[in-house]
Design a protein around this motif. Structure first.
Motif, PDB file in Angstrom:
ATOM      1  N   VAL A 243       0.841  -1.195   0.000  1.00  0.00           N
ATOM      2  CA  VAL A 243       0.000   0.000   0.000  1.00  0.00           C
ATOM      3  C   VAL A 243       0.877   1.246   0.000  1.00  0.00           C
ATOM      4  O   VAL A 243       0.611   2.207  -0.727  1.00  0.00           O
ATOM      5  CB  VAL A 243      -0.964  -0.011   1.209  1.00  0.00           C
ATOM      6  N   ASP A 244       1.937   1.230   0.800  1.00  0.00           N
ATOM      7  CA  ASP A 244       2.856   2.370   0.833  1.00  0.00           C
ATOM      8  C   ASP A 244       3.498   2.596  -0.529  1.00  0.00           C
ATOM      9  O   ASP A 244       3.616   3.730  -0.991  1.00  0.00           O
ATOM     10  CB  ASP A 244       3.946   2.155   1.889  1.00  0.00           C
ATOM     11  N   VAL A 245       3.913   1.516  -1.172  1.00  0.00           N
ATOM     12  CA  VAL A 245       4.578   1.625  -2.471  1.00  0.00           C
ATOM     13  C   VAL A 245       3.611   2.119  -3.539  1.00  0.00           C
ATOM     14  O   VAL A 245       3.954   2.959  -4.367  1.00  0.00           O
ATOM     15  CB  VAL A 245       5.193   0.261  -2.885  1.00  0.00           C
ATOM     16  N   SER A 246       2.403   1.621  -3.510  1.00  0.00           N
ATOM     17  CA  SER A 246       1.450   1.996  -4.557  1.00  0.00           C
ATOM     18  C   SER A 246       0.917   3.411  -4.365  1.00  0.00           C
ATOM     19  O   SER A 246       0.394   4.005  -5.298  1.00  0.00           O
ATOM     20  CB  SER A 246       0.292   1.001  -4.601  1.00  0.00           C
TER      21      SER A 246
END
Length: 116
Positions: free
Chosen positions: A105-108
């Motif tokens: 989620v952080d990466v996206s």
């Protein structure tokens, strides 16, 4: 692909172990109506109906853990030991899975809504 094969082989080995244990318990208690169930709080346990609970009552090596209208839950020392190991592994797996989802989620850069 190889990792999936190893995981399936391991899972099959665990299944065979628990089936063998179930067979041994059925033979030892001389009843075939024993059910192996999974409970969220305690993990795996065997269950006998209330009519048949006398097979396991006061029998050495059987630990009564739950008595309800649906029957009597019990474990053997072997099942209890392996059940604790399974529950610990399951907890670790769920924590790592959550960490991976959070990282994704952080990466996206988007917000993850559970159940959506």
């Amino acid at each position: 692909m190889e990792a999936e094969y190893v995981a399936l082989t391991y899972a099959a080995g665990e299944l065979l172990w628990i089936l063998e244990l179930s067979k041994n318990v059925k033979n030892d208690l001389r009843t075939y109506s024993i059910k192996l169930e999974f409970f969220e709080k305690i993990g795996f346990a065997f269950r006998l109906t209330l009519k048949e609970e006398h097979y396991a009552r006061n029998k050495k090596g059987y630990i009564t853990i739950d008595i309800q209208s649906s029957g009597v839950g019990f474990q053997t020392a072997n099942l209890k030991e392996n059940n604790e190991r399974y529950c610990n592994l399951r907890k670790d797996y769920e924590e790592k899975q959550k960490k991976i989802v959070d990282q994704m989620v952080d990466v996206s850069g988007c917000e993850y809504v559970e159940g959506a």
